[in-house]
Motif scaffolding. Sequence first.
Motif, PDB file in Angstrom:
ATOM      1  N   MET A 289       0.845  -1.184   0.000  1.00 21.18           N
ATOM      2  CA  MET A 289       0.000   0.000   0.000  1.00 21.18           C
ATOM      3  C   MET A 289       0.889   1.246   0.000  1.00 21.18           C
ATOM      4  N   LYS A 290       0.292   2.397  -0.177  1.00 18.98           N
ATOM      5  CA  LYS A 290       1.039   3.654  -0.216  1.00 18.98           C
ATOM      6  C   LYS A 290       0.729   4.486   1.019  1.00 18.98           C
ATOM      7  N   ALA A 291       1.786   4.982   1.651  1.00 20.83           N
ATOM      8  CA  ALA A 291       1.616   5.963   2.720  1.00 20.83           C
ATOM      9  C   ALA A 291       1.606   7.333   2.051  1.00 20.83           C
ATOM     10  N   VAL A 292       0.532   8.083   2.240  1.00 17.24           N
ATOM     11  CA  VAL A 292       0.348   9.339   1.517  1.00 17.24           C
ATOM     12  C   VAL A 292       1.299  10.410   2.036  1.00 17.24           C
ATOM     13  N   GLY A 293       2.068  10.981   1.049  1.00 19.44           N
ATOM     14  CA  GLY A 293       2.906  12.130   1.364  1.00 19.44           C
ATOM     15  C   GLY A 293       2.284  13.346   0.702  1.00 19.44           C
ATOM     16  N   ASN A 294       2.726  13.625  -0.541  1.00 18.47           N
ATOM     17  CA  ASN A 294       2.116  14.715  -1.308  1.00 18.47           C
ATOM     18  C   ASN A 294       1.121  14.204  -2.352  1.00 18.47           C
ATOM     19  N   GLY A 295       1.059  12.857  -2.537  1.00 21.17           N
ATOM     20  CA  GLY A 295       0.088  12.269  -3.455  1.00 21.17           C
ATOM     21  C   GLY A 295       0.470  12.308  -4.914  1.00 21.17           C
ATOM     22  N   LYS A 296       1.674  12.806  -5.236  1.00 16.90           N
ATOM     23  CA  LYS A 296       2.071  12.954  -6.636  1.00 16.90           C
ATOM     24  C   LYS A 296       2.291  11.613  -7.341  1.00 16.90           C
ATOM     25  N   LEU A 297       2.754  10.622  -6.604  1.00  8.39           N
ATOM     26  CA  LEU A 297       3.098   9.327  -7.218  1.00  8.39           C
ATOM     27  C   LEU A 297       2.073   8.244  -6.891  1.00  8.39           C
TER      28      LEU A 297
ATOM     29  N   PHE B  64      -5.886   2.992  -8.694  1.00  4.64           N
ATOM     30  CA  PHE B  64      -5.244   1.679  -8.757  1.00  4.64           C
ATOM     31  C   PHE B  64      -4.226   1.405  -7.651  1.00  4.64           C
ATOM     32  N   ASP B  65      -3.858   2.403  -6.859  1.00 12.07           N
ATOM     33  CA  ASP B  65      -2.991   2.171  -5.699  1.00 12.07           C
ATOM     34  C   ASP B  65      -3.839   2.094  -4.439  1.00 12.07           C
ATOM     35  N   ARG B  66      -3.357   1.321  -3.487  1.00 12.18           N
ATOM     36  CA  ARG B  66      -4.046   1.253  -2.201  1.00 12.18           C
ATOM     37  C   ARG B  66      -3.451   2.320  -1.289  1.00 12.18           C
ATOM     38  N   TRP B  67      -4.129   3.452  -1.165  1.00  6.22           N
ATOM     39  CA  TRP B  67      -3.640   4.548  -0.336  1.00  6.22           C
ATOM     40  C   TRP B  67      -4.509   4.749   0.906  1.00  6.22           C
ATOM     41  N   SER B  68      -5.592   3.957   1.000  1.00  5.69           N
ATOM     42  CA  SER B  68      -6.509   4.068   2.139  1.00  5.69           C
ATOM     43  C   SER B  68      -6.774   2.680   2.716  1.00  5.69           C
ATOM     44  N   GLU B  69      -7.117   2.657   3.983  1.00  6.62           N
ATOM     45  CA  GLU B  69      -7.476   1.394   4.622  1.00  6.62           C
ATOM     46  C   GLU B  69      -8.747   0.799   4.016  1.00  6.62           C
TER      47      GLU B  69
ATOM     48  N   ASP C 101       6.262   3.672  -0.173  1.00  2.44           N
ATOM     49  CA  ASP C 101       5.747   2.316  -0.361  1.00  2.44           C
ATOM     50  C   ASP C 101       5.774   1.588   0.971  1.00  2.44           C
ATOM     51  N   MET C 102       4.687   0.943   1.301  1.00  2.00           N
ATOM     52  CA  MET C 102       4.568   0.215   2.563  1.00  2.00           C
ATOM     53  C   MET C 102       4.313  -1.259   2.274  1.00  2.00           C
ATOM     54  N   TRP C 103       4.935  -2.124   3.072  1.00  2.00           N
ATOM     55  CA  TRP C 103       4.832  -3.569   2.854  1.00  2.00           C
ATOM     56  C   TRP C 103       4.255  -4.249   4.088  1.00  2.00           C
ATOM     57  N   ARG C 104       3.466  -5.234   3.835  1.00  5.46           N
ATOM     58  CA  ARG C 104       2.737  -5.906   4.914  1.00  5.46           C
ATOM     59  C   ARG C 104       3.636  -6.845   5.715  1.00  5.46           C
ATOM     60  N   TRP C 105       3.590  -6.717   7.022  1.00  9.53           N
ATOM     61  CA  TRP C 105       4.216  -7.626   7.976  1.00  9.53           C
ATOM     62  C   TRP C 105       3.110  -8.194   8.855  1.00  9.53           C
ATOM     63  N   LYS C 106       3.458  -9.164   9.669  1.00 11.83           N
ATOM     64  CA  LYS C 106       2.467  -9.729  10.582  1.00 11.83           C
ATOM     65  C   LYS C 106       1.951  -8.672  11.557  1.00 11.83           C
ATOM     66  N   SER C 107       2.820  -7.728  11.902  1.00  6.84           N
ATOM     67  CA  SER C 107       2.451  -6.691  12.862  1.00  6.84           C
ATOM     68  C   SER C 107       1.841  -5.457  12.203  1.00  6.84           C
TER      69      SER C 107
END
Length: 302
Positions: free
Chosen positions: A13-21, A26-31, A97-103
């Motif tokens: 998923m994407k952690a939103v910064g300025n939203g340019k990229l 098509f990107d997961r930017w929200s829960e 860019d954020m990647w899923r972990w168990k936590s």
Amino acid sequence: MLKLRDAARTFHMKAVGNGKLISFWFDRWSEIGVMIEILSERGLIEMGIRREATLEEVLWNQRRKKRHRWPLSNEVEKELSIVKDKLTLDMDMDDVDMWRWKSGFKPSFSTSETWSMIREVATPCTWGQSIWFAHATMDRIAGWNPGVDTTCVLCKRTPETRNHLFFECSFSSLIWEHLVKGLLGIAYSNKWNIMVELVYVPTMEKRKRFCLRYALQVTVYTLWWERNMRRHGDPLRPMQFLAKFIDKSIRNQLSLVQMKEMKGSAGFGGLQFEQPPRCRFARTKDQQIAQPCSCESSRKDP
């Protein structure tokens, strides 16, 4: 890999910064999830947002917020308001860019962490530490290539399976018997399932169990090595040669352990392996020339 595409999408998923990229659709930017999957093609018209729009464009293009008939669209509008309020605090922050972990999601990717979450967890084998055998025997290869010859290259008689190769084959069984029968006595067996259980018998004397485990590992390695050489057309090595090689490897290891004076490893002299086996059909040199040994002839191509 293609079968894992749907599963892979849930790991990023994407952690939103300025939203340019960040692609709004098509990107997961929200829960909430990926917008095109939630709102479908209908959402393009309902929200009035073009397919190629970035999140930055949607937030700052003077688009008039409205009340939608579709509840899901109203949830997205609410989420956009929350994100826009956060963006006004720091417009210079880059998207991450954020990647899923168990936590939870983190900015770093871990192969082992990802594998542990997508793999099918099975019951651990109690004998896994004593021997690990992940290679493909011919019965498994036949499942991929039905036309392959599955005959064991050691005995030339029986289809090759793991249990046959270790140690029901007439070739490997003779080597195994001469190596460990004297060590195991009445507990001796040439059945794979019995042997891998035997190496973990808790009541077995510690030095004896060490000898048995090491003998099993060296014998499996050597027989698999010989099997591969024959499969690839290399010259056959006699049973006597392989038996001596395995026996020497075991004795060298025991000598090394004694030299290092490992705790609980002294006194291996009382646990004797058989001497390197001679063929049970061995005869004099003249007799061998006149009539080859039956165990040697059994390993020749018909």
